[in-house]
Scaffold this motif. Structure first.
Motif, PDB file in Angstrom:
ATOM      1  N   ALA A  29      33.998   0.114  20.204  1.00  0.00           N
ATOM      2  CA  ALA A  29      32.938  -0.934  20.107  1.00  0.00           C
ATOM      3  C   ALA A  29      32.145  -0.534  18.672  1.00  0.00           C
ATOM      4  CB  ALA A  29      31.944  -1.100  21.158  1.00  0.00           C
ATOM      5  N   GLN A  30      32.338   0.731  18.412  1.00  0.00           N
ATOM      6  CA  GLN A  30      31.821   1.085  17.081  1.00  0.00           C
ATOM      7  C   GLN A  30      32.541   0.449  15.762  1.00  0.00           C
ATOM      8  OE1 GLN A  30      28.662   2.902  16.267  1.00  0.00           O
ATOM      9  NE2 GLN A  30      28.427   2.906  18.743  1.00  0.00           N
ATOM     10  N   PHE A  31      33.556  -0.152  15.983  1.00  0.00           N
ATOM     11  CA  PHE A  31      34.504  -0.593  14.971  1.00  0.00           C
ATOM     12  C   PHE A  31      34.965  -2.011  15.092  1.00  0.00           C
ATOM     13  CE2 PHE A  31      35.578   3.844  15.324  1.00  0.00           C
ATOM     14  CZ  PHE A  31      35.536   4.491  14.083  1.00  0.00           C
ATOM     15  N   PRO A  32      33.784  -2.847  15.054  1.00  0.00           N
ATOM     16  CA  PRO A  32      33.872  -4.160  15.525  1.00  0.00           C
ATOM     17  C   PRO A  32      34.953  -5.031  14.609  1.00  0.00           C
ATOM     18  CG  PRO A  32      31.688  -3.939  14.457  1.00  0.00           C
ATOM     19  CD  PRO A  32      32.281  -2.423  14.722  1.00  0.00           C
ATOM     20  N   GLU A  33      35.156  -4.593  13.457  1.00  0.00           N
ATOM     21  CA  GLU A  33      36.087  -5.547  12.687  1.00  0.00           C
ATOM     22  C   GLU A  33      37.452  -5.174  12.648  1.00  0.00           C
ATOM     23  OE1 GLU A  33      35.072  -1.614   9.849  1.00  0.00           O
ATOM     24  OE2 GLU A  33      34.582  -2.746  11.926  1.00  0.00           O
TER      25      GLU A  33
ATOM     26  N   VAL B  75      23.236   7.924  18.765  1.00  0.00           N
ATOM     27  CA  VAL B  75      23.832   7.471  17.229  1.00  0.00           C
ATOM     28  C   VAL B  75      23.108   7.790  15.856  1.00  0.00           C
ATOM     29  CG1 VAL B  75      24.524   5.485  15.952  1.00  0.00           C
ATOM     30  CG2 VAL B  75      24.921   5.623  18.358  1.00  0.00           C
ATOM     31  N   ASP B  76      21.768   7.803  16.206  1.00  0.00           N
ATOM     32  CA  ASP B  76      20.638   7.848  15.327  1.00  0.00           C
ATOM     33  C   ASP B  76      20.662   9.515  14.821  1.00  0.00           C
ATOM     34  OD1 ASP B  76      18.191   6.570  13.883  1.00  0.00           O
ATOM     35  OD2 ASP B  76      17.709   8.702  14.447  1.00  0.00           O
ATOM     36  N   SER B  77      20.706   9.635  13.863  1.00  0.00           N
ATOM     37  CA  SER B  77      21.099  11.260  13.437  1.00  0.00           C
ATOM     38  C   SER B  77      19.595  12.065  13.501  1.00  0.00           C
ATOM     39  CB  SER B  77      21.487  11.456  11.956  1.00  0.00           C
ATOM     40  OG  SER B  77      20.796  10.858  11.009  1.00  0.00           O
ATOM     41  N   GLU B  78      18.490  11.356  13.207  1.00  0.00           N
ATOM     42  CA  GLU B  78      17.207  11.925  13.332  1.00  0.00           C
ATOM     43  C   GLU B  78      16.826  12.100  14.892  1.00  0.00           C
ATOM     44  OE1 GLU B  78      13.986   9.706  11.377  1.00  0.00           O
ATOM     45  OE2 GLU B  78      12.652  11.360  11.818  1.00  0.00           O
ATOM     46  N   VAL B  79      17.237  11.266  15.718  1.00  0.00           N
ATOM     47  CA  VAL B  79      17.065  11.193  17.067  1.00  0.00           C
ATOM     48  C   VAL B  79      17.706  12.556  17.467  1.00  0.00           C
ATOM     49  CG1 VAL B  79      17.248  10.324  19.392  1.00  0.00           C
ATOM     50  CG2 VAL B  79      16.266   8.999  17.611  1.00  0.00           C
ATOM     51  N   LEU B  80      19.115  12.525  17.176  1.00  0.00           N
ATOM     52  CA  LEU B  80      19.796  13.672  17.469  1.00  0.00           C
ATOM     53  C   LEU B  80      19.423  15.055  17.061  1.00  0.00           C
ATOM     54  CD1 LEU B  80      22.697  14.635  18.874  1.00  0.00           C
ATOM     55  CD2 LEU B  80      23.619  14.016  16.512  1.00  0.00           C
ATOM     56  N   ASP B  92      29.108  16.428  22.171  1.00  0.00           N
ATOM     57  CA  ASP B  92      28.553  15.261  21.740  1.00  0.00           C
ATOM     58  C   ASP B  92      29.822  14.216  21.463  1.00  0.00           C
ATOM     59  OD1 ASP B  92      28.059  13.184  19.515  1.00  0.00           O
ATOM     60  OD2 ASP B  92      26.645  14.773  18.764  1.00  0.00           O
ATOM     61  N   LEU B  93      29.711  12.981  22.410  1.00  0.00           N
ATOM     62  CA  LEU B  93      30.934  12.151  22.397  1.00  0.00           C
ATOM     63  C   LEU B  93      31.068  11.631  21.136  1.00  0.00           C
ATOM     64  CD1 LEU B  93      30.033  12.855  25.528  1.00  0.00           C
ATOM     65  CD2 LEU B  93      30.453  10.459  25.868  1.00  0.00           C
ATOM     66  N   LEU B  94      30.288  11.340  20.334  1.00  0.00           N
ATOM     67  CA  LEU B  94      30.039  10.495  18.925  1.00  0.00           C
ATOM     68  C   LEU B  94      30.962  11.383  17.869  1.00  0.00           C
ATOM     69  CD1 LEU B  94      27.074   8.538  18.529  1.00  0.00           C
ATOM     70  CD2 LEU B  94      29.436   7.642  18.550  1.00  0.00           C
ATOM     71  N   GLU B  95      30.258  12.484  17.888  1.00  0.00           N
ATOM     72  CA  GLU B  95      30.485  13.468  17.001  1.00  0.00           C
ATOM     73  C   GLU B  95      32.152  13.987  17.016  1.00  0.00           C
ATOM     74  OE1 GLU B  95      29.457  17.773  17.336  1.00  0.00           O
ATOM     75  OE2 GLU B  95      28.284  17.370  15.646  1.00  0.00           O
ATOM     76  N   ARG B  96      32.516  14.252  18.422  1.00  0.00           N
ATOM     77  CA  ARG B  96      33.843  14.917  18.588  1.00  0.00           C
ATOM     78  C   ARG B  96      35.089  13.725  18.323  1.00  0.00           C
ATOM     79  NH1 ARG B  96      34.179  20.085  21.352  1.00  0.00           N
ATOM     80  NH2 ARG B  96      32.147  20.795  21.235  1.00  0.00           N
ATOM     81  N   PHE B  97      34.419  12.443  18.635  1.00  0.00           N
ATOM     82  CA  PHE B  97      35.594  11.512  18.376  1.00  0.00           C
ATOM     83  C   PHE B  97      35.556  10.444  17.469  1.00  0.00           C
ATOM     84  CE2 PHE B  97      35.878  12.698  23.139  1.00  0.00           C
ATOM     85  CZ  PHE B  97      37.048  13.231  23.149  1.00  0.00           C
ATOM     86  N   ILE B  98      34.358  10.171  16.890  1.00  0.00           N
ATOM     87  CA  ILE B  98      34.237   9.093  15.965  1.00  0.00           C
ATOM     88  C   ILE B  98      34.858   9.637  14.512  1.00  0.00           C
ATOM     89  CG2 ILE B  98      32.456   8.238  14.355  1.00  0.00           C
ATOM     90  CD1 ILE B  98      32.749   6.452  16.861  1.00  0.00           C
ATOM     91  N   GLU B  99      34.719  10.720  14.350  1.00  0.00           N
ATOM     92  CA  GLU B  99      35.088  11.239  13.003  1.00  0.00           C
ATOM     93  C   GLU B  99      36.658  11.338  12.894  1.00  0.00           C
ATOM     94  OE1 GLU B  99      33.208  14.744  11.756  1.00  0.00           O
ATOM     95  OE2 GLU B  99      31.238  13.862  11.876  1.00  0.00           O
ATOM     96  N   PRO B 100      37.300  11.758  13.953  1.00  0.00           N
ATOM     97  CA  PRO B 100      39.021  11.460  13.936  1.00  0.00           C
ATOM     98  C   PRO B 100      39.263  10.124  13.819  1.00  0.00           C
ATOM     99  CG  PRO B 100      38.143  12.835  15.752  1.00  0.00           C
ATOM    100  CD  PRO B 100      36.940  12.638  14.969  1.00  0.00           C
ATOM    101  N   HIS B 111      27.883   2.819  13.699  1.00  0.00           N
ATOM    102  CA  HIS B 111      26.878   3.619  14.171  1.00  0.00           C
ATOM    103  C   HIS B 111      25.716   2.857  14.846  1.00  0.00           C
ATOM    104  CE1 HIS B 111      29.030   6.948  12.305  1.00  0.00           C
ATOM    105  NE2 HIS B 111      27.697   7.834  12.906  1.00  0.00           N
ATOM    106  N   THR B 112      26.223   1.979  15.507  1.00  0.00           N
ATOM    107  CA  THR B 112      25.226   1.042  16.257  1.00  0.00           C
ATOM    108  C   THR B 112      24.679   1.497  17.298  1.00  0.00           C
ATOM    109  OG1 THR B 112      26.891  -0.568  15.549  1.00  0.00           O
ATOM    110  CG2 THR B 112      24.882  -1.581  16.801  1.00  0.00           C
ATOM    111  N   VAL B 113      23.238   1.507  17.360  1.00  0.00           N
ATOM    112  CA  VAL B 113      22.671   2.335  18.375  1.00  0.00           C
ATOM    113  C   VAL B 113      22.755   1.286  19.820  1.00  0.00           C
ATOM    114  CG1 VAL B 113      20.327   2.838  19.311  1.00  0.00           C
ATOM    115  CG2 VAL B 113      21.059   3.559  16.937  1.00  0.00           C
ATOM    116  N   GLY B 114      22.851   2.084  20.950  1.00  0.00           N
ATOM    117  CA  GLY B 114      22.834   1.096  21.936  1.00  0.00           C
ATOM    118  C   GLY B 114      24.278   0.488  22.383  1.00  0.00           C
TER     119      GLY B 114
END
Lengths: 276, 276
Positions: A29-33, B75-80, B92-100, B111-114
């Motif tokens: 869902a983070q890659f909507p395009e 998602v928000d880096s300041e919150v994190l 961290d689910l995002l960090e581990r998988f979003i980058e690859p 990086h859409t919150v929510g």
């Protein structure tokens, strides 16, 4: 930048694959395009089945002209190695998280096949099934029996989202959620339905915008008074006045999913069966 | 080896946290000898809320005498960064998988919150709500109207697991699942209920062991003929004979969760709304 916009994504598991899929959907869902073709391959618990998976991954790569993405939660190392013979981006739920957990906790994981679908605790499971049965038996004010064993009683005008929210609370969280409609007679008397008086502390209200309510009701009963915007506006204002007077906490379901509504309710009234 | 057997586990998210929690439960199930105190902290969408989280993590560490484990999907880096000021094992689910994923797909995530709770696609969501309403309206043979729009019709003896399975199919997969009981009259005639004849290709059967069925029925109607082991045995044998004769695919619900039963049904009859 790669301008290939279509990929096949596999969810491979020795159990249902629901954990891999839940995480996968959230990440995609983070890659909507992008366009993703999604393939669920559950119950992969033998090397033979792993070989079939590898072959389907290779087919997808050929068809797409791009490497597939594989979310997997395979416990057996031989099964895993067999799948991984196919070229793909592997996002391995166990590998990424089990090792840091083992070293933090100072114990080895059991590596139990099929446990990864998250229905480990059978008592917890039984609670969920009981909650579903309870919620069904107490949908839409059908029965007043046993309301004292309800964890929460949702109130609100017809079609404000009570039923799907109650079912989600039961199914996901094992919460016994009854629901009870607020109807024009209640607004005329400006009183809660008599049956609910003694359960006041268990009540939680749902409200919704008049426009959205009219739209939902319109689909059910086109061009009825029931669905008219004026009537929806009247019912919602009356319901909110009633809830305010009775000090019933409530929230607006208009732009929220049943997952969000349920989580908020649990958070607000500290309804948690798992000891949070 | 650390012999401390109790830890606090946090699920922290800017949305519902259901994704973090689903993954977390699956992983924790691999450590059955540990005791985990679980804390869900949803909707953490501001630095102020992040500070509260950090403080709760520190409190838990002090109480347990051990570092907490934190599954997070912020998602928000300041919150994190604010949460992470507290000492813990962060998974961290995002960090581990979003980058690859970003580097594989050649595009940046939004990086859409929510968005991380997985209810991104509102059409998909509408399908699920419609399926829930359909399933409720077609529970236990209540209505024959619109059975032609059902995706599947579950059949089986009373208490074989049809209702919770139908609801799970609707809620998780957006499948319109009706269900229809097979009752003694059907067995005497040795025929499917007349209403179901023209939907034969949509039927899927559930069976269950007589011992388990008797136990479930016993809880509902103690010491009844309905709950007796002999009667359960008779009904199940008759139902299986009927399903066999009518070439209805079926499976045994005895030792399976509704998640497993639903996934098997979808796999066997290629029922998938998401184009798997």
């Amino acid at each position: 930048m790669n301008d290939n916009k279509s990929r096949t994504v596999f969810f491979i598991s020795d159990g249902t694959g629901i954990t891999a899929e839940t995480l996968g959907h959230s990440l995609l869902a983070q890659f909507p395009e992008m366009r993703f073709k999604q393939v669920r391959l559950p119950f992969v618990d033998s090397v033979a089945k792993a070989r079939e998976c590898a072959s389907r991954i290779r087919d997808a790569a050929r068809n797409d002209g791009a490497r597939p993405v594989v979310f997997n939660s395979l416990v057996d190392s031989e099964v895993l190695a067999t799948v991984r013979q196919a070229d793909a981006l592997y996002l391995d739920l166990l590998e990424r998280f089990i090792e840091p957990l083992e070293s933090e906790l100072g114990v080895k994981s059991t590596h139990t096949v099929g446990r990864f679908h998250g229905i480990a605790d059978s008592l917890d499971y039984k609670d969920r099934i009981e909650a579903i049965n309870f919620t069904l038996a107490h949908d839409d004010g059908v029965s007043h029996a046993n309301l004292d064993t309800a964890d929460v009683i949702l109130v609100g005008v017809s079609r404000s989202g009570k039923t799907p929210t109650s079912l989600y609370l039961a199914m996901q969280f094992g919460v016994k959620a009854a629901n009870y409609p607020l109807i024009p007679e209640d607004f005329e008397r400006n009183k809660l339905p008599t049956e609910l008086h003694k359960y006041r502390r268990k009540l939680f209200g749902l409200t919704i915008s008049p426009e959205r309510l009219a739209q939902i009701r319109q689909e059910r009963r086109p061009d009825s008074l029931y669905a008219s915007l004026e009537n929806c506006r009247y019912e919602i204002e009356a319901a909110q006045r009633l809830m305010q007077r009775e000090h019933i906490p409530w929230l607006d379901s208009t732009a929220r999913s049943i997952e969000e509504i349920s989580t908020k309710i649990i958070q607000e009234i500290h309804l948690d069966k798992r000891g949070y």
